[in-house]
Design a protein around this motif. Sequence first.
Motif, short mmCIF file in Angstrom:
data_model
loop_
_atom_site.label_atom_id
_atom_site.label_comp_id
_atom_site.label_asym_id
_atom_site.label_seq_id
_atom_site.Cartn_x
_atom_site.Cartn_y
_atom_site.Cartn_z
N ASP A 37 6.38 0.96 7.09
CA ASP A 37 5.02 1.10 6.59
C ASP A 37 4.49 2.51 6.85
N GLU A 38 4.69 2.99 8.07
CA GLU A 38 4.23 4.34 8.42
C GLU A 38 4.99 5.41 7.63
N PHE A 39 6.27 5.20 7.44
CA PHE A 39 7.11 6.16 6.72
C PHE A 39 6.64 6.34 5.28
N VAL A 40 6.28 5.24 4.62
CA VAL A 40 5.93 5.30 3.20
C VAL A 40 4.42 5.47 2.95
N LYS A 41 3.61 5.32 3.99
CA LYS A 41 2.15 5.26 3.83
C LYS A 41 1.57 6.46 3.08
N HIS A 42 1.97 7.64 3.41
CA HIS A 42 1.36 8.82 2.83
C HIS A 42 2.25 9.51 1.80
N LYS A 43 3.20 8.77 1.28
CA LYS A 43 4.11 9.33 0.29
C LYS A 43 3.82 8.71 -1.09
N THR A 44 4.26 9.40 -2.11
CA THR A 44 4.16 8.86 -3.46
C THR A 44 5.05 7.63 -3.54
N PRO A 45 4.53 6.51 -4.08
CA PRO A 45 5.37 5.31 -4.18
C PRO A 45 6.67 5.58 -4.94
N ARG A 46 7.74 5.06 -4.43
CA ARG A 46 9.06 5.21 -5.06
C ARG A 46 9.62 3.82 -5.38
N PRO A 47 10.37 3.69 -6.46
CA PRO A 47 10.87 2.37 -6.85
C PRO A 47 11.89 1.79 -5.87
N TYR A 48 12.44 2.60 -4.98
CA TYR A 48 13.44 2.09 -4.04
C TYR A 48 12.84 1.65 -2.70
N TYR A 49 11.54 1.75 -2.53
CA TYR A 49 10.94 1.39 -1.23
C TYR A 49 11.27 -0.05 -0.82
N TYR A 50 11.35 -0.94 -1.80
CA TYR A 50 11.66 -2.33 -1.46
C TYR A 50 13.01 -2.42 -0.75
N LEU A 51 13.94 -1.52 -1.09
CA LEU A 51 15.26 -1.55 -0.46
C LEU A 51 15.19 -1.21 1.03
N THR A 67 13.59 -14.44 12.34
CA THR A 67 12.16 -14.22 12.12
C THR A 67 11.85 -12.74 11.91
N ASP A 68 12.60 -11.86 12.58
CA ASP A 68 12.43 -10.42 12.33
C ASP A 68 12.84 -10.08 10.91
N ALA A 69 13.89 -10.72 10.42
CA ALA A 69 14.33 -10.50 9.04
C ALA A 69 13.23 -10.93 8.07
N ALA A 70 12.71 -12.13 8.28
CA ALA A 70 11.65 -12.63 7.40
C ALA A 70 10.42 -11.71 7.46
N ASP A 71 10.09 -11.24 8.65
CA ASP A 71 8.95 -10.32 8.79
C ASP A 71 9.19 -9.04 8.00
N SER A 72 10.42 -8.57 7.97
CA SER A 72 10.75 -7.35 7.22
C SER A 72 10.58 -7.56 5.73
N TYR A 73 11.14 -8.67 5.23
CA TYR A 73 11.01 -8.96 3.80
C TYR A 73 9.54 -9.12 3.42
N ARG A 74 8.81 -9.86 4.25
CA ARG A 74 7.41 -10.15 3.95
C ARG A 74 6.52 -8.91 4.09
N ALA A 75 6.94 -7.95 4.89
CA ALA A 75 6.15 -6.73 5.05
C ALA A 75 6.05 -6.00 3.71
N PHE A 76 7.15 -5.97 2.96
CA PHE A 76 7.08 -5.34 1.65
C PHE A 76 6.14 -6.12 0.74
N VAL A 77 6.25 -7.43 0.77
CA VAL A 77 5.40 -8.27 -0.07
C VAL A 77 3.93 -8.02 0.25
N SER A 78 3.61 -7.89 1.53
CA SER A 78 2.21 -7.66 1.90
C SER A 78 1.72 -6.29 1.43
#
Length: 138
Positions: A37-51, A67-78
């Motif tokens: 989240d911090e890495f991408v916060k101030h950058k132009t959105p890129r189509p590969y961020y979901y990866l 649960t850490d895996a699920a949190d990672s997947y869901r972080a992108f969704v949020s």
Amino acid sequence: MLVELDTLSKPNRELVEDTFRVMSITFSYLDGPKSIDEFVKHKTPRPYYYLLYARLGDLYIEKERYTDAADSYRAFVSQDRNNEKAPLLEMQAIEAYSKGGFPDLVLQGKKEFVENYSYGRPSGPGESRATSPRWWPS
């Protein structure tokens, strides 16, 4: 424009996958999806961020940190629920809960998935079925 990984030559595909793996390991040693989240916060959105989120989640699955895996997947969704890859990552989160043996979280995840992505329901303000994410059945 995002190039699908399966269209790359084998050496290039391996290089890209290795790069994402190194980034995933790095993020896992920092603060997991919060680091992304911090890495991408101030950058132009890129189509590969979901990866970034998906590969971190995959790494956690390998380590049986479900649960850490699920949190990672869901972080992108949020971050971007209306992204065309969001439903895929939401489903991966549900699968992680299932693999980890968390039936209550599986049920909760499925309920949220239906609420967020039910067929025929607009995804967000100003959207219609015609403008909904491409994965919807027509």
